[in-house]
Every structure is written in C-alpha cells, then in structure tokens.
Design a protein around this motif. Structure first.
Motif, PDB file in Angstrom:
ATOM      1  N   LEU A   1       1.168   7.062  -7.293  1.00 34.86           N
ATOM      2  CA  LEU A   1       0.070   8.067  -7.006  1.00 34.86           C
ATOM      3  C   LEU A   1       0.870   9.263  -6.756  1.00 34.86           C
ATOM      4  CD1 LEU A   1      -2.725   6.257  -6.148  1.00 34.86           C
ATOM      5  CD2 LEU A   1      -2.429   6.596  -8.826  1.00 34.86           C
ATOM      6  N   TYR A   2       0.913   9.506  -5.726  1.00 28.90           N
ATOM      7  CA  TYR A   2       2.023  10.929  -5.781  1.00 28.90           C
ATOM      8  C   TYR A   2       2.713  10.996  -6.793  1.00 28.90           C
ATOM      9  CZ  TYR A   2       4.848  14.584  -3.395  1.00 28.90           C
ATOM     10  OH  TYR A   2       4.828  15.374  -2.696  1.00 28.90           O
ATOM     11  N   LYS A   3       3.947  10.277  -6.788  1.00 29.45           N
ATOM     12  CA  LYS A   3       4.430  10.690  -7.430  1.00 29.45           C
ATOM     13  C   LYS A   3       4.301  10.547  -8.992  1.00 29.45           C
ATOM     14  CE  LYS A   3       9.268  11.212  -6.617  1.00 29.45           C
ATOM     15  NZ  LYS A   3       9.784  12.341  -6.637  1.00 29.45           N
TER      16      LYS A   3
ATOM     17  N   HIS B   1       6.946   0.285 -12.989  1.00 31.86           N
ATOM     18  CA  HIS B   1       8.260   0.635 -12.428  1.00 31.86           C
ATOM     19  C   HIS B   1       7.250   0.628 -11.275  1.00 31.86           C
ATOM     20  CE1 HIS B   1      11.505   3.479 -14.974  1.00 31.86           C
ATOM     21  NE2 HIS B   1      11.422   1.825 -14.801  1.00 31.86           N
ATOM     22  N   MET B   2       6.155   1.138 -10.352  1.00 27.01           N
ATOM     23  CA  MET B   2       6.014   1.042  -9.644  1.00 27.01           C
ATOM     24  C   MET B   2       4.791  -0.028  -9.297  1.00 27.01           C
ATOM     25  SD  MET B   2       6.369   3.698  -8.137  1.00 27.01           S
ATOM     26  CE  MET B   2       7.464   3.688  -8.468  1.00 27.01           C
TER      27      MET B   2
ATOM     28  N   VAL C   1       0.471  -1.555   0.090  1.00 25.80           N
ATOM     29  CA  VAL C   1      -0.210  -0.311  -0.227  1.00 25.80           C
ATOM     30  C   VAL C   1       0.470   1.328  -0.074  1.00 25.80           C
ATOM     31  CG1 VAL C   1      -1.504   1.448   1.573  1.00 25.80           C
ATOM     32  CG2 VAL C   1      -2.359  -1.055   0.659  1.00 25.80           C
ATOM     33  N   SER C   2       1.406   0.854   0.332  1.00 27.79           N
ATOM     34  CA  SER C   2       3.030   2.276   0.717  1.00 27.79           C
ATOM     35  C   SER C   2       3.233   2.684  -0.881  1.00 27.79           C
ATOM     36  CB  SER C   2       4.021   2.102   2.318  1.00 27.79           C
ATOM     37  OG  SER C   2       4.115   1.533   1.204  1.00 27.79           O
ATOM     38  N   VAL C   3       4.533   1.631  -1.563  1.00 24.15           N
ATOM     39  CA  VAL C   3       4.452   2.010  -2.297  1.00 24.15           C
ATOM     40  C   VAL C   3       3.257   2.446  -3.560  1.00 24.15           C
ATOM     41  CG1 VAL C   3       5.926   0.426  -4.518  1.00 24.15           C
ATOM     42  CG2 VAL C   3       6.327   0.224  -2.360  1.00 24.15           C
ATOM     43  N   VAL C   4       2.189   1.569  -3.387  1.00 16.56           N
ATOM     44  CA  VAL C   4       0.895   2.437  -4.858  1.00 16.56           C
ATOM     45  C   VAL C   4       0.964   3.895  -4.454  1.00 16.56           C
ATOM     46  CG1 VAL C   4      -1.465   1.793  -5.087  1.00 16.56           C
ATOM     47  CG2 VAL C   4       0.294  -0.070  -4.947  1.00 16.56           C
TER      48      VAL C   4
END
Length: 97
Positions: free
Chosen positions: A44-46, A61-62, A37-40
């Motif tokens: 989304l932020y980036k 990449h994500m 969840v933190s990587v996703v």
C-alpha cells in the motif's frame, strides 16, 4: 425438558485469548500473519510510487509476495513440528510431554 445452561471454557474464550493459545501451539502462525500484514502494508505504501506500472500488475505482485510469506511461515512451522515430534525424540531420547 431441561436445558443445560453450563458454558464450556471454549465458548467463554475471547478472540485474543484464543489467538494467544493457538500461537503457543504453533508459533509460526503469528509470524505468517505479521509477515502478511507487513507485505500488504509495504504494498500500500509503494502504491503511491509505482510510476508507470499498471495497477493490476502491482496488486498481483503484492498478492504473490504476501501469499509467499504466509506459505513460507506455514512450511517452517510444519518442518519444526516434524523435527520436534519425530527427529528429536529419535536421536536425543527426549520423551513427549
């Protein structure tokens, strides 16, 4: 014909209590979920600041990062389980509960 109207404890168990019970059995599952969840969320932020990078490359990449975190957590869980079940009892004479 008579029907059995008794419910078992598994059927009355809610989703949250099931997740808590399973996280006690294998503690690295919630770590993998939280990492995923933190990587996703970070992806989304980036997404807003990806500059001239293609959308598909950014998403790939994500996805790879999220899967890597989840697989790493599962691998750590398996290694911990192997240690707990095989190595610790063999060298430290700990009985299984």
């Amino acid at each position: 014909m008579s029907s059995n109207n008794q419910w078992s404890a598994d059927e009355d168990e809610g989703q949250l209590s099931r997740l808590i019970r399973k996280s006690r059995d294998s503690p690295f599952v919630p770590v993998g979920i939280a990492g995923f969840v933190s990587v996703v969320s970070y992806g989304l932020y980036k997404l807003k600041y990806r500059r001239d990078q293609n959308m598909s490359v950014h998403l790939i990449h994500m996805r790879v990062a999220a899967h890597g975190f989840a697989v790493g957590a599962v691998t750590l869980g398996v290694l911990y389980s192997m240690y707990k079940d095989y190595i610790r009892p063999r060298f430290f004479n700990v009985s299984k509960k």
